[in-house]
Design a protein around this motif. Sequence first.
Motif, PDB file in Angstrom:
ATOM      1  N   GLN A  38      13.805   4.295   3.172  1.00 39.51           N
ATOM      2  CA  GLN A  38      13.811   2.907   2.714  1.00 39.51           C
ATOM      3  C   GLN A  38      12.457   2.278   3.032  1.00 39.51           C
ATOM      4  OE1 GLN A  38      16.814   0.577   4.529  1.00 39.51           O
ATOM      5  NE2 GLN A  38      18.024   0.474   2.675  1.00 39.51           N
ATOM      6  N   GLY A  39      11.896   1.589   2.091  1.00 36.47           N
ATOM      7  CA  GLY A  39      10.598   0.981   2.355  1.00 36.47           C
ATOM      8  C   GLY A  39       9.461   1.780   1.756  1.00 36.47           C
ATOM      9  N   THR A  40       9.736   3.029   1.378  1.00 37.20           N
ATOM     10  CA  THR A  40       8.708   3.798   0.655  1.00 37.20           C
ATOM     11  C   THR A  40       9.350   4.317  -0.633  1.00 37.20           C
ATOM     12  OG1 THR A  40       9.272   5.757   1.928  1.00 37.20           O
ATOM     13  CG2 THR A  40       7.336   4.528   2.652  1.00 37.20           C
ATOM     14  N   ALA A  41       9.766   3.408  -1.485  1.00 37.50           N
ATOM     15  CA  ALA A  41      10.415   3.797  -2.745  1.00 37.50           C
ATOM     16  C   ALA A  41       9.424   4.585  -3.604  1.00 37.50           C
ATOM     17  CB  ALA A  41      10.883   2.559  -3.483  1.00 37.50           C
ATOM     18  N   PRO A  42       9.920   5.692  -4.198  1.00 39.11           N
ATOM     19  CA  PRO A  42       8.982   6.582  -4.900  1.00 39.11           C
ATOM     20  C   PRO A  42       8.861   6.313  -6.408  1.00 39.11           C
ATOM     21  CG  PRO A  42      11.082   7.651  -4.619  1.00 39.11           C
ATOM     22  CD  PRO A  42      11.262   6.268  -4.118  1.00 39.11           C
ATOM     23  N   SER A  43       9.254   5.134  -6.892  1.00 39.93           N
ATOM     24  CA  SER A  43       9.280   4.905  -8.346  1.00 39.93           C
ATOM     25  C   SER A  43       7.913   5.126  -8.992  1.00 39.93           C
ATOM     26  CB  SER A  43       9.803   3.502  -8.641  1.00 39.93           C
ATOM     27  OG  SER A  43       9.116   2.569  -7.857  1.00 39.93           O
ATOM     28  N   TRP A  44       6.840   4.713  -8.304  1.00 34.27           N
ATOM     29  CA  TRP A  44       5.482   4.908  -8.848  1.00 34.27           C
ATOM     30  C   TRP A  44       5.149   6.383  -9.000  1.00 34.27           C
ATOM     31  CZ3 TRP A  44       2.000   7.592  -5.761  1.00 34.27           C
ATOM     32  CH2 TRP A  44       2.383   7.757  -4.421  1.00 34.27           C
ATOM     33  N   LEU A  45       5.615   7.181  -8.025  1.00 29.68           N
ATOM     34  CA  LEU A  45       5.349   8.619  -8.050  1.00 29.68           C
ATOM     35  C   LEU A  45       6.143   9.290  -9.179  1.00 29.68           C
ATOM     36  CD1 LEU A  45       4.138  11.175  -6.683  1.00 29.68           C
ATOM     37  CD2 LEU A  45       6.103  11.167  -5.165  1.00 29.68           C
ATOM     38  N   LEU A  46       7.389   8.845  -9.354  1.00 30.28           N
ATOM     39  CA  LEU A  46       8.248   9.450 -10.384  1.00 30.28           C
ATOM     40  C   LEU A  46       7.705   9.165 -11.775  1.00 30.28           C
ATOM     41  CD1 LEU A  46      11.799   8.676  -8.939  1.00 30.28           C
ATOM     42  CD2 LEU A  46      10.274  10.589  -8.515  1.00 30.28           C
ATOM     43  N   THR A  47       7.166   7.949 -11.970  1.00 28.77           N
ATOM     44  CA  THR A  47       6.554   7.619 -13.259  1.00 28.77           C
ATOM     45  C   THR A  47       5.363   8.557 -13.502  1.00 28.77           C
ATOM     46  OG1 THR A  47       7.194   5.341 -12.894  1.00 28.77           O
ATOM     47  CG2 THR A  47       5.597   5.725 -14.637  1.00 28.77           C
ATOM     48  N   GLY A  48       4.593   8.810 -12.441  1.00 24.02           N
ATOM     49  CA  GLY A  48       3.437   9.708 -12.546  1.00 24.02           C
ATOM     50  C   GLY A  48       3.861  11.139 -12.852  1.00 24.02           C
ATOM     51  N   VAL A  49       4.937  11.604 -12.227  1.00 23.10           N
ATOM     52  CA  VAL A  49       5.427  12.970 -12.469  1.00 23.10           C
ATOM     53  C   VAL A  49       5.913  13.091 -13.919  1.00 23.10           C
ATOM     54  CG1 VAL A  49       7.212  14.665 -11.840  1.00 23.10           C
ATOM     55  CG2 VAL A  49       6.025  13.410 -10.047  1.00 23.10           C
ATOM     56  N   ALA A  50       6.674  12.073 -14.368  1.00 26.38           N
ATOM     57  CA  ALA A  50       7.173  12.083 -15.760  1.00 26.38           C
ATOM     58  C   ALA A  50       5.992  12.078 -16.735  1.00 26.38           C
ATOM     59  CB  ALA A  50       8.071  10.870 -15.986  1.00 26.38           C
ATOM     60  N   GLU A  51       4.978  11.261 -16.431  1.00 31.32           N
ATOM     61  CA  GLU A  51       3.791  11.169 -17.292  1.00 31.32           C
ATOM     62  C   GLU A  51       3.078  12.526 -17.355  1.00 31.32           C
ATOM     63  OE1 GLU A  51       0.962   8.262 -15.883  1.00 31.32           O
ATOM     64  OE2 GLU A  51      -0.549   8.901 -17.339  1.00 31.32           O
ATOM     65  N   ASN A  52       2.947  13.183 -16.184  1.00 32.50           N
ATOM     66  CA  ASN A  52       2.262  14.470 -16.138  1.00 32.50           C
ATOM     67  C   ASN A  52       3.035  15.551 -16.909  1.00 32.50           C
ATOM     68  OD1 ASN A  52       1.520  17.157 -14.193  1.00 32.50           O
ATOM     69  ND2 ASN A  52      -0.148  15.879 -14.938  1.00 32.50           N
ATOM     70  N   CYS A  53       4.365  15.534 -16.791  1.00 32.10           N
ATOM     71  CA  CYS A  53       5.173  16.518 -17.523  1.00 32.10           C
ATOM     72  C   CYS A  53       5.024  16.295 -19.030  1.00 32.10           C
ATOM     73  CB  CYS A  53       6.653  16.369 -17.169  1.00 32.10           C
ATOM     74  SG  CYS A  53       7.064  16.947 -15.547  1.00 32.10           S
ATOM     75  N   LEU A  54       5.064  15.046 -19.430  1.00 36.41           N
ATOM     76  CA  LEU A  54       5.089  14.717 -20.853  1.00 36.41           C
ATOM     77  C   LEU A  54       3.706  14.825 -21.497  1.00 36.41           C
ATOM     78  CD1 LEU A  54       7.397  13.542 -22.765  1.00 36.41           C
ATOM     79  CD2 LEU A  54       6.168  11.398 -22.567  1.00 36.41           C
ATOM     80  N   LEU A  55       2.719  14.181 -20.856  1.00 35.15           N
ATOM     81  CA  LEU A  55       1.416  14.033 -21.508  1.00 35.15           C
ATOM     82  C   LEU A  55       0.292  14.839 -20.849  1.00 35.15           C
ATOM     83  CD1 LEU A  55       1.620  10.155 -21.931  1.00 35.15           C
ATOM     84  CD2 LEU A  55       2.175  11.870 -23.642  1.00 35.15           C
ATOM     85  N   GLY A  56       0.551  15.362 -19.656  1.00 35.31           N
ATOM     86  CA  GLY A  56      -0.494  16.116 -18.948  1.00 35.31           C
ATOM     87  C   GLY A  56      -1.472  15.215 -18.212  1.00 35.31           C
ATOM     88  N   THR A  57      -1.257  13.903 -18.264  1.00 34.61           N
ATOM     89  CA  THR A  57      -2.128  12.965 -17.550  1.00 34.61           C
ATOM     90  C   THR A  57      -1.350  12.340 -16.392  1.00 34.61           C
ATOM     91  OG1 THR A  57      -1.413  11.189 -19.019  1.00 34.61           O
ATOM     92  CG2 THR A  57      -3.427  12.362 -19.621  1.00 34.61           C
ATOM     93  N   CYS A  58      -2.020  11.518 -15.614  1.00 36.60           N
ATOM     94  CA  CYS A  58      -1.313  10.773 -14.572  1.00 36.60           C
ATOM     95  C   CYS A  58      -2.136   9.536 -14.225  1.00 36.60           C
ATOM     96  CB  CYS A  58      -1.101  11.640 -13.339  1.00 36.60           C
ATOM     97  SG  CYS A  58      -0.226  10.774 -12.048  1.00 36.60           S
ATOM     98  N   HIS A  59      -1.494   8.377 -14.272  1.00 31.96           N
ATOM     99  CA  HIS A  59      -2.255   7.132 -14.131  1.00 31.96           C
ATOM    100  C   HIS A  59      -2.924   6.980 -12.760  1.00 31.96           C
ATOM    101  CE1 HIS A  59       1.790   6.072 -12.706  1.00 31.96           C
ATOM    102  NE2 HIS A  59       1.216   5.172 -11.960  1.00 31.96           N
ATOM    103  N   PHE A  60      -2.395   7.647 -11.714  1.00 34.82           N
ATOM    104  CA  PHE A  60      -3.068   7.531 -10.406  1.00 34.82           C
ATOM    105  C   PHE A  60      -3.917   8.767 -10.084  1.00 34.82           C
ATOM    106  CE2 PHE A  60       1.468   8.515  -9.596  1.00 34.82           C
ATOM    107  CZ  PHE A  60       1.352   9.774  -9.049  1.00 34.82           C
ATOM    108  N   SER A  61      -4.058   9.660 -11.060  1.00 33.12           N
ATOM    109  CA  SER A  61      -4.961  10.802 -10.886  1.00 33.12           C
ATOM    110  C   SER A  61      -5.934  10.824 -12.055  1.00 33.12           C
ATOM    111  CB  SER A  61      -4.160  12.109 -10.837  1.00 33.12           C
ATOM    112  OG  SER A  61      -3.427  12.195  -9.650  1.00 33.12           O
ATOM    113  N   PRO A  62      -6.947   9.949 -12.026  1.00 31.12           N
ATOM    114  CA  PRO A  62      -7.850   9.853 -13.173  1.00 31.12           C
ATOM    115  C   PRO A  62      -8.594  11.149 -13.478  1.00 31.12           C
ATOM    116  CG  PRO A  62      -8.637   8.534 -11.314  1.00 31.12           C
ATOM    117  CD  PRO A  62      -7.282   9.002 -10.945  1.00 31.12           C
ATOM    118  N   GLY A  63      -8.716  12.017 -12.475  1.00 32.34           N
ATOM    119  CA  GLY A  63      -9.411  13.290 -12.668  1.00 32.34           C
ATOM    120  C   GLY A  63      -8.740  14.187 -13.695  1.00 32.34           C
TER     121      GLY A  63
END
Lengths: 280, 286
Positions: A38-63
């Motif tokens: 509690q207090g470290t909700a992972p929603s931002w990380l899950l959005t990034g994982v979904a983005e990486n699976c779908l598009l191969g990019t990730c908004h917090f990994s600009p590299g």
Amino acid sequence: MTSQLQQQDLVVYNDGQIVSEKLLRGEYNSLTAITHIQGTAPSWLLTGVAENCLLGTCHFSPGLGTNLAFSANEPRSPVLFASFYQDAAFYSKTWKKHLGLDIASQTGNARYLDLMEELMHVLSRGADPKQSLKHVFDKISTEVQKLAAKGAKPSLIIEAPELLLHTIDIEVDDLLLSLHKLNEKTNLTLVMSIDRPLIEAHSIQDGNGLRGKHSSLVLKLLHRANTIIDIHPLETGHANDATGVLTVSKGPIPLDDVKVQEGAYLYLLNKEGSARLFFK
Amino acid sequence: MASSNSILLINRLLSLKEQSPFLLVEDSLSQSSAYFTQEFVSRVPTTPIVYLSFETVNAPSFAANFVQCLGLSVEEIHSKIESNASRKTIVMVDSLNYIPPSQITKFIKMLVHPNVILYGVYHNSIPHIETQDYPSSLQLLQFMATSIFEIRPRLKNMDEEEVEHQMDIWRFPIGEINSSEFYVTLTNRRKSGRSVVHKYEINSDTHEITPYVSKAKEDAVGDEELLKNLTTFNLTTSTRQKHARQEVELPFMMAQNGEGAVGGAIVYQYEQDDDYDEEDPYEDPF
């Protein structure tokens, strides 16, 4: 402190990806466990994982750059996001921003399932716990089959499966069996809470109690994991320039074709829910 | 000599040349048995393996027969195993944690056969359910097993206590856990009932097994080495001498049982030849 450091990309596998290409293309079905408190909700990380699976990019990994080879219509891997914890409205804004998708459309290669609403709907009709469990997992399985029909192996993210134990009277092994069957068809990512008051580490006094069931589920799932990603608060307390710590570590089941790139990062969430990562 | 014997024993056990029908492997979240299983499988390439899966999703390439067991009763599992009584077979169970304590002896008994080697993994990290007046699954398994392999991580930068603490608070130490290099403590039970314990360091990438010598023991050996060739006198102590030295009962140990053992009082007991003087200003006030 972190604001002076250089932003880093999240790397989970030694091919530089968050979700490895070899796992998406190969026959091997992986299991990734994301643990949080509690207090470290992972929603931002899950959005990034979904983005990486779908598009191969990730908004917090600009590299990772902008991968023009993939789009919502021609995805890297179709994604099913099933949550027992948040409804679609919670993720709609971030999905629109980072994945460019309307979460409510329920078409195409990225789908969202609000499982708690589904469960409440079944329970209100007077179904018994085992029937309710079957109904919920049949629903997920149907969506997985729809995505698999398009050719590529789907990536399935399930948020807070442990809430089923809190809501209906089922055995831990029944839930594990249902998850196991889904893992046979997908690369599965499970997001679980490991708050200490819910976990009994060494022995369980009451096998049917909530703590006992929760501990047993989480530990049995962790023993099946190829990769464990944990997010926890800073041990030094609150800081303005770092929200928490993210660690990537090897799970008990080793992978053959790709290796887990172990590492620890500090992460900083801004007001819009976007994250920046720094080496710890 | 002892180390070569211990290496011989583990090599014989892992290649099934030593009679040991039930191999129990205990692991934890900090060091999985997966690497040890890989090592074991690499040494028995021709023996067919029946794999009973409670938690494995992907059938391993070495499994001749992969049986999905989660959700099945003990009888159903047994009926699914094809028995080939004439040939030596390994029955591998990926996790014995899923069998309730009341069923575990029945489960093991059903699998045991003169031509079957049972290889079962038990995860120590999964909390066991405490039952009154009945032993836990682990206790029963340890009782039945003929060889027990306890797997521990080979730590590089942290000590065992630190890692244990981290795991207790759900932190997964980076670069320290689930490595292909690990320690194994082997307890082997002979037919006579005598059991021997050996410790090893295993690298499953290079298939190298070496006896594990703890740091403290290594240092003690180092001291002996330092004394060698310093003088013409023999300054070292033999094992027999060390043992005899440990047996000597020291005089102050006796005093712990006397009157002064409680309360810290100074007690003086007069002996036969003591000269007691009533006027002595230094006499014991007690």
